[in-house]
Design a protein around this motif. Structure first.
Motif, mmCIF file in Angstrom:
data_model
loop_
_atom_site.group_PDB
_atom_site.id
_atom_site.type_symbol
_atom_site.label_atom_id
_atom_site.label_comp_id
_atom_site.label_asym_id
_atom_site.label_seq_id
_atom_site.Cartn_x
_atom_site.Cartn_y
_atom_site.Cartn_z
ATOM 1 N N LEU A 41 0.835 -1.200 0.000
ATOM 2 C CA LEU A 41 0.000 0.000 0.000
ATOM 3 C C LEU A 41 0.872 1.254 0.000
ATOM 4 O O LEU A 41 1.766 1.402 0.836
ATOM 5 N N LEU A 42 0.606 2.149 -0.923
ATOM 6 C CA LEU A 42 1.335 3.415 -1.023
ATOM 7 C C LEU A 42 1.148 4.228 0.255
ATOM 8 O O LEU A 42 0.014 4.492 0.655
ATOM 9 N N PRO A 43 2.231 4.652 0.916
ATOM 10 C CA PRO A 43 2.096 5.370 2.198
ATOM 11 C C PRO A 43 1.766 6.859 2.028
ATOM 12 O O PRO A 43 2.556 7.738 2.385
ATOM 13 N N TYR A 44 0.585 7.147 1.495
ATOM 14 C CA TYR A 44 0.209 8.536 1.249
ATOM 15 C C TYR A 44 -0.610 9.140 2.393
ATOM 16 O O TYR A 44 -0.968 10.322 2.361
ATOM 17 N N LYS A 81 -4.960 4.788 9.064
ATOM 18 C CA LYS A 81 -6.041 5.143 8.149
ATOM 19 C C LYS A 81 -5.902 4.390 6.832
ATOM 20 O O LYS A 81 -6.908 3.963 6.226
ATOM 21 N N LEU A 82 -4.680 4.198 6.381
ATOM 22 C CA LEU A 82 -4.424 3.481 5.123
ATOM 23 C C LEU A 82 -4.958 2.057 5.192
ATOM 24 O O LEU A 82 -5.660 1.594 4.287
ATOM 25 N N PHE A 83 -4.640 1.362 6.285
ATOM 26 C CA PHE A 83 -5.090 -0.026 6.436
ATOM 27 C C PHE A 83 -6.609 -0.098 6.577
ATOM 28 O O PHE A 83 -7.234 -1.030 6.070
ATOM 29 N N ALA A 84 -7.183 0.883 7.253
ATOM 30 C CA ALA A 84 -8.645 0.906 7.398
ATOM 31 C C ALA A 84 -9.312 1.117 6.040
ATOM 32 O O ALA A 84 -10.330 0.480 5.729
ATOM 33 N N TYR A 85 -8.752 1.995 5.215
ATOM 34 C CA TYR A 85 -9.300 2.280 3.890
ATOM 35 C C TYR A 85 -9.307 1.028 3.012
ATOM 36 O O TYR A 85 -10.288 0.747 2.319
#
Length: 301
Positions: free
Chosen positions: A54-57, A62-66
């Motif tokens: 996953l791109l760390p933007y 929040k990234l993992f939840a998305y």
């Protein structure tokens, strides 16, 4: 008694003894148990997890939840475990992709183009919403036009982020030289670049329009969008060169099936990324000019 009768009795007697001896011998032998049945093998556990980068933007939490809905969908559709991971910054993420750590590589469009042309990564799918940057300023602040940024600071995400590229291009298109007329200050994520305006660390921020739309109302009410940058294709999903044949076909079919009208409905409603679609030649051609600049920035880091 005749000798024939005597011989017959003797034969029967010997046969009986032999049978008895055999029976006793068989009884005395140890009983050999049948080998236990092999335990049933879980087909999912028998496969190595699909490594989903996953791109760390944004923040890892929040990234993992998305992207949890995509992980769960792929596990169900492909019948194998999926392991999500990211990196602390874009440079590290790119290096891990170069080392082949990801089977499914979720990435920025210019990173995807670089991965295809230089590393042999293969197209899987893309988010159909076009990607543009929002130039965000304080709602009651003095910035009303691009020229007002002269001598001030523009906050931006990672220097390798395509939004940063677009923000700097926007400055140039408006007669402002990045690093000369306007200081460009980089932050770990889009969120932190936006918050820098609230904290007074920057007069404006360039951020993904979709990220700004998902900021809390408490934050967005204190800011306003001055304008937008040019648009490019949005984030893409690429497959490692080692993913091939039926595995690649299954992965591509699954991702293209994750649409806003089907299993991806909740994901797209939450993120605002539109829908899922194919990566065409036109999109990759549009991104080619960014590859050279990306290479220069990577060498400079």
């Amino acid at each position: 008694m005749s000798s024939r009768m005597t011989s017959r009795k003797l034969l029967l007697s010997r046969s009986g003894v032999s049978a008895l001896c055999c029976a006793c011998l068989l009884w005395a032998l140890p009983v050999v148990a049948a080998p236990p049945a092999e335990p049933a093998v879980d087909a999912q556990a028998a496969q190595a997890p699909l490594q989903f980068g996953l791109l760390p933007y944004m923040s890892t939490r929040k990234l993992f939840a998305y992207y949890l809905p995509i992980k769960q969908y792929l596990e169900k559709t492909l019948g194998r475990p999926v392991h999500m991971s990211t990196a602390p910054d874009f440079a590290t993420y790119l290096e891990r992709a170069r080392r082949g750590e990801y089977d499914l590589y979720h990435t920025a469009p210019h990173f995807a183009a670089q991965a295809e042309y230089e590393l042999g990564y293969q197209r899987v799918s893309r988010l159909l919403r076009e990607l543009d940057g929002s130039i965000v300023v304080a709602r009651d602040g003095p910035i009303q036009r691009p020229e007002d940024l002269r001598g001030r600071t523009l906050s931006a995400p990672d220097p390798l982020a395509i939004i940063t590229f677009l923000g700097e291009q926007w400055l140039q298109d408006n007669g402002l030289q990045p690093g000369v007329d306007v200081e460009v200050k980089n932050f770990p994520s889009h969120n932190t670049a936006i918050l820098a305006v609230l904290r007074g660390e920057a007069a404006a921020a360039v951020t993904s329009a979709a990220v700004f739309e998902n900021m809390s109302k408490k934050v967005s009410d204190k800011l306003r969008i001055l304008t937008h940058t040019k648009k490019v294709p949005h984030m893409m999903f690429m497959a490692s060169p080692r993913v091939a044949g039926k595995e690649l076909a299954a992965l591509r079919k699954a991702m293209l099936g994750f649409t806003a009208r089907a299993d991806g409905k909740a994901f797209f409603a939450t993120t605002g990324y539109g829908d899922m679609g194919v990566i065409g030649d036109a999109e990759m051609q549009q991104l080619k000019p960014f590859i050279a600049e990306l290479g220069l920035r990577m060498k400079a880091q």
